[in-house]
Design a protein around this motif. Sequence first.
Motif, PDB file in Angstrom:
ATOM      1  N   MET A 276      30.139  30.967 -27.836  1.00 43.53           N
ATOM      2  CA  MET A 276      29.349  31.749 -26.881  1.00 43.53           C
ATOM      3  C   MET A 276      28.213  30.867 -26.365  1.00 43.53           C
ATOM      4  O   MET A 276      27.491  30.271 -27.156  1.00 43.53           O
ATOM      5  CB  MET A 276      28.778  32.987 -27.576  1.00 43.53           C
ATOM      6  N   PRO A 277      28.059  30.749 -25.048  1.00 36.94           N
ATOM      7  CA  PRO A 277      26.963  29.930 -24.522  1.00 36.94           C
ATOM      8  C   PRO A 277      25.602  30.518 -24.896  1.00 36.94           C
ATOM      9  O   PRO A 277      25.450  31.736 -25.024  1.00 36.94           O
ATOM     10  CB  PRO A 277      27.175  29.942 -23.013  1.00 36.94           C
ATOM     11  N   VAL A 278      24.649  29.644 -25.058  1.00 38.53           N
ATOM     12  CA  VAL A 278      23.296  30.056 -25.448  1.00 38.53           C
ATOM     13  C   VAL A 278      22.556  30.573 -24.222  1.00 38.53           C
ATOM     14  O   VAL A 278      22.682  30.031 -23.118  1.00 38.53           O
ATOM     15  CB  VAL A 278      22.537  28.852 -26.054  1.00 38.53           C
ATOM     16  N   TRP A 279      21.796  31.634 -24.412  1.00 35.04           N
ATOM     17  CA  TRP A 279      20.998  32.207 -23.331  1.00 35.04           C
ATOM     18  C   TRP A 279      19.773  31.327 -23.116  1.00 35.04           C
ATOM     19  O   TRP A 279      18.969  31.127 -24.017  1.00 35.04           O
ATOM     20  CB  TRP A 279      20.574  33.631 -23.699  1.00 35.04           C
ATOM     21  N   ASN A 280      19.613  30.798 -21.899  1.00 33.94           N
ATOM     22  CA  ASN A 280      18.509  29.888 -21.599  1.00 33.94           C
ATOM     23  C   ASN A 280      17.431  30.514 -20.732  1.00 33.94           C
ATOM     24  O   ASN A 280      16.463  29.849 -20.405  1.00 33.94           O
ATOM     25  CB  ASN A 280      19.035  28.627 -20.892  1.00 33.94           C
ATOM     26  N   GLY A 281      17.571  31.748 -20.369  1.00 33.81           N
ATOM     27  CA  GLY A 281      16.609  32.381 -19.472  1.00 33.81           C
ATOM     28  C   GLY A 281      15.701  33.332 -20.216  1.00 33.81           C
ATOM     29  O   GLY A 281      15.880  33.640 -21.388  1.00 33.81           O
ATOM     30  N   SER A 282      14.686  33.794 -19.506  1.00 33.88           N
ATOM     31  CA  SER A 282      13.804  34.803 -20.064  1.00 33.88           C
ATOM     32  C   SER A 282      14.289  36.169 -19.593  1.00 33.88           C
ATOM     33  O   SER A 282      14.997  36.291 -18.607  1.00 33.88           O
ATOM     34  CB  SER A 282      12.369  34.566 -19.606  1.00 33.88           C
ATOM     35  N   VAL A 283      13.883  37.191 -20.317  1.00 35.48           N
ATOM     36  CA  VAL A 283      14.283  38.545 -19.945  1.00 35.48           C
ATOM     37  C   VAL A 283      13.298  39.062 -18.920  1.00 35.48           C
ATOM     38  O   VAL A 283      12.093  39.142 -19.173  1.00 35.48           O
ATOM     39  CB  VAL A 283      14.319  39.466 -21.191  1.00 35.48           C
ATOM     40  N   GLY A 284      13.807  39.421 -17.751  1.00 35.26           N
ATOM     41  CA  GLY A 284      12.961  39.918 -16.672  1.00 35.26           C
ATOM     42  C   GLY A 284      12.255  38.777 -15.954  1.00 35.26           C
ATOM     43  O   GLY A 284      12.380  37.602 -16.303  1.00 35.26           O
ATOM     44  N   GLY A 285      11.529  39.132 -14.955  1.00 40.53           N
ATOM     45  CA  GLY A 285      10.742  38.135 -14.239  1.00 40.53           C
ATOM     46  C   GLY A 285      11.544  37.337 -13.230  1.00 40.53           C
ATOM     47  O   GLY A 285      12.664  37.657 -12.873  1.00 40.53           O
ATOM     48  N   GLU A 286      10.922  36.254 -12.798  1.00 40.15           N
ATOM     49  CA  GLU A 286      11.487  35.409 -11.754  1.00 40.15           C
ATOM     50  C   GLU A 286      12.653  34.580 -12.303  1.00 40.15           C
ATOM     51  O   GLU A 286      12.599  34.035 -13.391  1.00 40.15           O
ATOM     52  CB  GLU A 286      10.401  34.476 -11.237  1.00 40.15           C
ATOM     53  N   GLY A 287      13.717  34.511 -11.558  1.00 43.20           N
ATOM     54  CA  GLY A 287      14.867  33.710 -11.952  1.00 43.20           C
ATOM     55  C   GLY A 287      15.788  34.381 -12.957  1.00 43.20           C
ATOM     56  O   GLY A 287      16.692  33.741 -13.480  1.00 43.20           O
ATOM     57  N   PHE A 288      15.561  35.648 -13.235  1.00 42.96           N
ATOM     58  CA  PHE A 288      16.386  36.346 -14.233  1.00 42.96           C
ATOM     59  C   PHE A 288      17.841  36.441 -13.792  1.00 42.96           C
ATOM     60  O   PHE A 288      18.757  36.137 -14.558  1.00 42.96           O
ATOM     61  CB  PHE A 288      15.821  37.742 -14.507  1.00 42.96           C
ATOM     62  N   LEU A 289      18.064  36.857 -12.541  1.00 39.90           N
ATOM     63  CA  LEU A 289      19.437  37.006 -12.052  1.00 39.90           C
ATOM     64  C   LEU A 289      20.163  35.664 -11.997  1.00 39.90           C
ATOM     65  O   LEU A 289      21.356  35.588 -12.306  1.00 39.90           O
ATOM     66  CB  LEU A 289      19.450  37.673 -10.679  1.00 39.90           C
ATOM     67  N   ALA A 290      19.454  34.611 -11.639  1.00 38.86           N
ATOM     68  CA  ALA A 290      20.073  33.280 -11.624  1.00 38.86           C
ATOM     69  C   ALA A 290      20.451  32.857 -13.042  1.00 38.86           C
ATOM     70  O   ALA A 290      21.512  32.258 -13.258  1.00 38.86           O
ATOM     71  CB  ALA A 290      19.121  32.266 -11.004  1.00 38.86           C
ATOM     72  N   ALA A 291      19.616  33.187 -14.019  1.00 36.31           N
ATOM     73  CA  ALA A 291      19.908  32.843 -15.414  1.00 36.31           C
ATOM     74  C   ALA A 291      21.111  33.626 -15.923  1.00 36.31           C
ATOM     75  O   ALA A 291      21.961  33.081 -16.644  1.00 36.31           O
ATOM     76  CB  ALA A 291      18.689  33.106 -16.295  1.00 36.31           C
ATOM     77  N   VAL A 292      21.210  34.895 -15.549  1.00 38.10           N
ATOM     78  CA  VAL A 292      22.366  35.703 -15.948  1.00 38.10           C
ATOM     79  C   VAL A 292      23.636  35.146 -15.319  1.00 38.10           C
ATOM     80  O   VAL A 292      24.673  35.018 -15.986  1.00 38.10           O
ATOM     81  CB  VAL A 292      22.169  37.192 -15.560  1.00 38.10           C
ATOM     82  N   GLY A 293      23.575  34.795 -14.048  1.00 40.40           N
ATOM     83  CA  GLY A 293      24.727  34.215 -13.365  1.00 40.40           C
ATOM     84  C   GLY A 293      25.178  32.923 -14.012  1.00 40.40           C
ATOM     85  O   GLY A 293      26.379  32.685 -14.190  1.00 40.40           O
ATOM     86  N   GLU A 294      24.241  32.069 -14.379  1.00 40.21           N
ATOM     87  CA  GLU A 294      24.586  30.801 -15.029  1.00 40.21           C
ATOM     88  C   GLU A 294      25.181  31.043 -16.421  1.00 40.21           C
ATOM     89  O   GLU A 294      26.125  30.370 -16.832  1.00 40.21           O
ATOM     90  CB  GLU A 294      23.338  29.915 -15.136  1.00 40.21           C
ATOM     91  N   TRP A 295      24.642  32.010 -17.138  1.00 36.06           N
ATOM     92  CA  TRP A 295      25.160  32.340 -18.480  1.00 36.06           C
ATOM     93  C   TRP A 295      26.597  32.847 -18.383  1.00 36.06           C
ATOM     94  O   TRP A 295      27.461  32.440 -19.165  1.00 36.06           O
ATOM     95  CB  TRP A 295      24.248  33.380 -19.128  1.00 36.06           C
ATOM     96  N   ILE A 296      26.863  33.706 -17.406  1.00 38.86           N
ATOM     97  CA  ILE A 296      28.220  34.241 -17.216  1.00 38.86           C
ATOM     98  C   ILE A 296      29.164  33.120 -16.784  1.00 38.86           C
ATOM     99  O   ILE A 296      30.286  33.024 -17.279  1.00 38.86           O
ATOM    100  CB  ILE A 296      28.205  35.402 -16.197  1.00 38.86           C
ATOM    101  N   ARG A 297      28.714  32.259 -15.896  1.00 38.08           N
ATOM    102  CA  ARG A 297      29.550  31.147 -15.439  1.00 38.08           C
ATOM    103  C   ARG A 297      29.883  30.202 -16.599  1.00 38.08           C
ATOM    104  O   ARG A 297      30.969  29.647 -16.667  1.00 38.08           O
ATOM    105  CB  ARG A 297      28.855  30.406 -14.309  1.00 38.08           C
ATOM    106  N   ALA A 298      28.965  30.026 -17.536  1.00 36.72           N
ATOM    107  CA  ALA A 298      29.185  29.147 -18.683  1.00 36.72           C
ATOM    108  C   ALA A 298      30.226  29.714 -19.655  1.00 36.72           C
ATOM    109  O   ALA A 298      30.798  28.968 -20.447  1.00 36.72           O
ATOM    110  CB  ALA A 298      27.867  28.899 -19.418  1.00 36.72           C
ATOM    111  N   MET A 299      30.479  31.008 -19.594  1.00 37.52           N
ATOM    112  CA  MET A 299      31.477  31.616 -20.490  1.00 37.52           C
ATOM    113  C   MET A 299      32.895  31.191 -20.133  1.00 37.52           C
ATOM    114  O   MET A 299      33.758  31.115 -20.992  1.00 37.52           O
ATOM    115  CB  MET A 299      31.357  33.136 -20.468  1.00 37.52           C
ATOM    116  N   GLY A 300      33.177  30.962 -18.858  1.00 36.13           N
ATOM    117  CA  GLY A 300      34.447  30.412 -18.418  1.00 36.13           C
ATOM    118  C   GLY A 300      35.672  31.280 -18.690  1.00 36.13           C
ATOM    119  O   GLY A 300      35.634  32.509 -18.591  1.00 36.13           O
ATOM    120  N   TRP A 301      36.783  30.593 -19.027  1.00 37.64           N
ATOM    121  CA  TRP A 301      38.078  31.260 -19.192  1.00 37.64           C
ATOM    122  C   TRP A 301      38.096  32.319 -20.291  1.00 37.64           C
ATOM    123  O   TRP A 301      38.767  33.342 -20.132  1.00 37.64           O
ATOM    124  CB  TRP A 301      39.184  30.236 -19.414  1.00 37.64           C
ATOM    125  N   PRO A 302      37.406  32.130 -21.413  1.00 37.45           N
ATOM    126  CA  PRO A 302      37.422  33.213 -22.401  1.00 37.45           C
ATOM    127  C   PRO A 302      36.900  34.542 -21.836  1.00 37.45           C
ATOM    128  O   PRO A 302      37.412  35.608 -22.166  1.00 37.45           O
ATOM    129  CB  PRO A 302      36.525  32.694 -23.524  1.00 37.45           C
TER     130      PRO A 302
END
Length: 181
Positions: free
Chosen positions: A112-138
Amino acid sequence: MKLRAWLRGLEPRVLAEFDRPSLAWLRPWLDRHDVFSFTREPLARGLAFGILCGTVPGPVQVMGTAFLCILFRGNIIAGVMASVWTNPLTIVPIYMLAFSLGAWILPGEHAMPVWNGSVGGEGFLAAVGEWIRAMGWPLVVGLGSLGSLLAVNVYALTQIAFLLPVWRRLRRMRARSTAGG
């Protein structure tokens, strides 16, 4: 059985809405009886399609559910309502479960990729998108598998929920016929 009576009473009101001129262009596709029928089979199909399409990211959920319900004669209202089981509060746990399922299905080691973003605030949606993209084929395989597995179970449970009173009544009738005669 008040729920069943309420659902059957809802059907004519929904169909009456399509008499409006603004919705007349949809009538050829939506005028099929099962698309707004709250009987056992269309309701089970609609719920299953809603659960299946609920795992698809973004606004495609509702459109996909409506398309499948029209194509395979499922209840659109139940399907769209069921597709909202994935919402901003549930999406992260669902994606984590889907990733775990996909990692279990696919060969090899998947972490499971590590969460690198903060919860809420600026850049939250970009961090969620990057986390989901890092999950890949699984994640992709897991979402399809989880959606299919849940859809089959919801379909079966809806069928059972509608047939349970019939089975009980049949058992009572058999008990009366063997006791009386």
